[in-house]
Design a protein around this motif. Structure first.
Motif, PDB file in Angstrom:
ATOM      1  N   LYS A  12       0.693  -1.311  -0.039  1.00  0.00           N
ATOM      2  CA  LYS A  12       0.030   0.084   0.115  1.00  0.00           C
ATOM      3  C   LYS A  12       0.826   1.309   0.057  1.00  0.00           C
ATOM      4  O   LYS A  12       2.025   1.074   0.428  1.00  0.00           O
ATOM      5  CB  LYS A  12      -0.964   0.065   1.242  1.00  0.00           C
ATOM      6  CG  LYS A  12      -1.604  -1.337   1.637  1.00  0.00           C
ATOM      7  CD  LYS A  12      -2.738  -1.679   0.510  1.00  0.00           C
ATOM      8  CE  LYS A  12      -3.541  -2.857   0.945  1.00  0.00           C
ATOM      9  NZ  LYS A  12      -4.462  -3.223   0.034  1.00  0.00           N
ATOM     10  N   ILE A  13       0.416   2.354  -0.291  1.00  0.00           N
ATOM     11  CA  ILE A  13       1.060   3.645  -0.355  1.00  0.00           C
ATOM     12  C   ILE A  13       1.366   4.213   1.091  1.00  0.00           C
ATOM     13  O   ILE A  13       2.567   4.669   1.018  1.00  0.00           O
ATOM     14  CB  ILE A  13       0.280   4.634  -1.161  1.00  0.00           C
ATOM     15  CG1 ILE A  13       1.094   5.932  -1.414  1.00  0.00           C
ATOM     16  CG2 ILE A  13      -1.173   5.236  -0.363  1.00  0.00           C
ATOM     17  CD1 ILE A  13       0.417   7.145  -2.044  1.00  0.00           C
ATOM     18  N   GLU A  14       0.602   3.680   1.967  1.00  0.00           N
ATOM     19  CA  GLU A  14       1.122   3.829   3.422  1.00  0.00           C
ATOM     20  C   GLU A  14       2.304   3.283   3.959  1.00  0.00           C
ATOM     21  O   GLU A  14       2.927   3.511   4.897  1.00  0.00           O
ATOM     22  CB  GLU A  14      -0.126   3.867   4.468  1.00  0.00           C
ATOM     23  CG  GLU A  14      -1.408   4.716   4.256  1.00  0.00           C
ATOM     24  CD  GLU A  14      -2.265   4.354   3.086  1.00  0.00           C
ATOM     25  OE1 GLU A  14      -3.271   4.781   3.009  1.00  0.00           O
ATOM     26  OE2 GLU A  14      -1.879   3.177   2.322  1.00  0.00           O
ATOM     27  N   ASP A  15       2.617   2.046   3.231  1.00  0.00           N
ATOM     28  CA  ASP A  15       3.763   1.368   3.624  1.00  0.00           C
ATOM     29  C   ASP A  15       5.205   2.041   3.736  1.00  0.00           C
ATOM     30  O   ASP A  15       5.451   2.810   2.570  1.00  0.00           O
ATOM     31  CB  ASP A  15       3.819   0.071   2.772  1.00  0.00           C
ATOM     32  CG  ASP A  15       2.831  -0.914   3.054  1.00  0.00           C
ATOM     33  OD1 ASP A  15       1.969  -0.501   3.715  1.00  0.00           O
ATOM     34  OD2 ASP A  15       2.507  -2.008   2.386  1.00  0.00           O
ATOM     35  N   GLY A  16       5.817   2.024   4.766  1.00  0.00           N
ATOM     36  CA  GLY A  16       7.276   2.858   4.599  1.00  0.00           C
ATOM     37  C   GLY A  16       7.050   4.048   5.025  1.00  0.00           C
ATOM     38  O   GLY A  16       7.867   4.928   4.834  1.00  0.00           O
TER      39      GLY A  16
END
Length: 419
Positions: free
Chosen positions: A401-405
């Motif tokens: 997902k874009i939220e990862d990291g």
């Protein structure tokens, strides 16, 4: 704790559903309602080849700019206020350009109109995620289908409206009414929302509202992958919308038939828009669907190049079905994000860079044709677009997902879904 959102009653979300559907229906009207009227608009306002080409490039360029800007506006104002601002811009731009008397003013007001629709492009996916987290596939299918209907409807009825009123200006202004109607269901929904706590507000320790955590899409492989995927897909679509009629006319088809082939290409976005959001979420690897639609693109490109005047409708059908890749891109804006804010950032970044990349494709297609004296090198460019699209598809195929990291973004995104 399960992060799967509970199924909610539809009664409290009817306004949002109608608002999303109507917004999707109106998003393409400003883009595709003008070209059929250029035969009347051009002589009166003074359009020449340069200004006509500039008009053709205006949509992807403005969509790109406001795609990158809108996530910041969402962070400052919230989804609903950005939507209202988008509709007001679109309505004002369309009404004002219907009364101007020169090409420069028409282009400037067209840019304002497209700015509103560019914001609307970005706002729709997170609105779906916010109000319908339990029905993402069905609502996405509905709004993507309405995009296809609007893309077909505006060019289909623009000329009849102008003929009925004996004035192209009335036809241009009429599409502003479709955008203005969007404000009605959203007004109803906002009144409902004020009567209860916002369902998507993340809470810290169950008590304190937390603002959206910053997400940097420039550092996200998912965001880059979706932007690359959308660029490769949209480049092919814009080339067809710009060059299919003149190409077929040069090959020997009459003007009416060439125009009908473009209409066929546009309407074929409708069935794939219905299918993709219902099918792709069930796939473990979405790239399987991408490969299926890529095969349609390839068949359409090859047939159109090798045998443009024989079985033309078949090649157009193949290419038209290839537009399923665009529906996949819109769906991934929600499938590759955990929160409404993440969806907005992903939608803005991918559409901003994607449309910027796609904007140059129709121009290069024509430049290469003129430089080489034939269509071979130009059609080879479509092959490059396919490679670009598949590269992006590989980057968004996994569950990342874009939220990862992004530090706290992932945790608060999960809290947002729970609350």
């Amino acid at each position: 704790m399960s992060l799967t959102p509970p199924r909610q009653k539809m009664a409290g979300r009817i306004g949002a559903l109608l608002g999303i559907i109507l917004m999707a229906l109106s998003l393409r009207a400003a883009v595709v309602s003008v070209p059929p009227l250029l035969g009347s608009i051009g002589p009166e306002l003074g359009f020449d080849s340069f200004s006509t080409g500039l008009l053709a490039m205006l949509a992807p360029v403005v969509f790109a700019g406001f795609g990158l800007l809108t996530p910041r506006l969402i962070r400052w104002w919230g989804l609903e206020k950005v939507l209202v601002a988008a509709v007001l811009l679109a309505v004002a731009g369309q009404l004002l350009r219907a009364v101007v008397g020169d090409v420069t003013s028409f282009l400037l007001l067209s840019a304002i109109t497209l700015a509103g629709y560019g914001m609307g492009n970005v706002v729709l996916p997170p609105l779906v995620k916010k109000y319908f987290p339990d029905r993402l596939a069905v609502v996405t299918s509905g709004y993507v289908t309405m995009l296809a209907v609007g893309t077909w409807m505006a060019p289909q009825f623009s000329v009849p409206l102008a003929n009925l009123t004996e004035n192209w200006r009335a036809s241009i202004a009429a599409w502003a009414l479709l955008s203005a109607v969007v404000l009605v269901p959203w007004g109803i929904q906002l009144v409902r929302d004020r009567r209860r706590p916002r369902p998507d507000t993340p809470l810290v320790n169950g008590l304190v509202p937390a603002p959206p955590v910053r997400i940097n899409p420039w550092k996200s492989p998912v965001a880059w992958g979706l932007a690359i995927f959308l660029a490769g897909n949209s480049a092919q679509t814009y080339v067809y919308f710009t060059w299919l009629p003149p190409y077929l006319s040069e090959q020997g088809l009459d003007t009416q038939t060439a125009g009908s082939m473009l209409a066929l290409f546009a309407i074929l976005g409708l069935p794939v828009s219905l299918l993709v959001p219902l099918w792709v979420p069930r796939l473990r690897h979405p790239i399987v669907a991408v490969l299926v639609f890529t095969a349609f693109w390839i068949a359409g490109h090859l047939g159109m190049y090798l045998s443009p005047t024989e079985h033309t409708a078949l090649w157009v059908v193949f290419a038209g079905l290839g537009q399923g890749t665009f529906a996949i891109a819109l769906l991934m804006m929600n499938l590759r994000s955990r929160s409404t804010y993440g969806s907005g950032v992903l939608a803005g970044f991918s559409q901003g860079l994607g449309y910027a990349g796609a904007a140059v494709a129709p121009l290069l297609f024509g430049i290469v044709k003129d430089a080489t004296g034939g269509w071979s090198a130009s059609f080879a460019m479509l092959g490059i677009c396919l490679v670009v699209m598949l590269t992006g598809a590989g980057m968004i195929n996994g569950p990342r997902k874009i939220e990862d990291g992004q530090g706290e973004a992932k945790r608060l995104g999960e809290l947002e879904q729970v609350n």
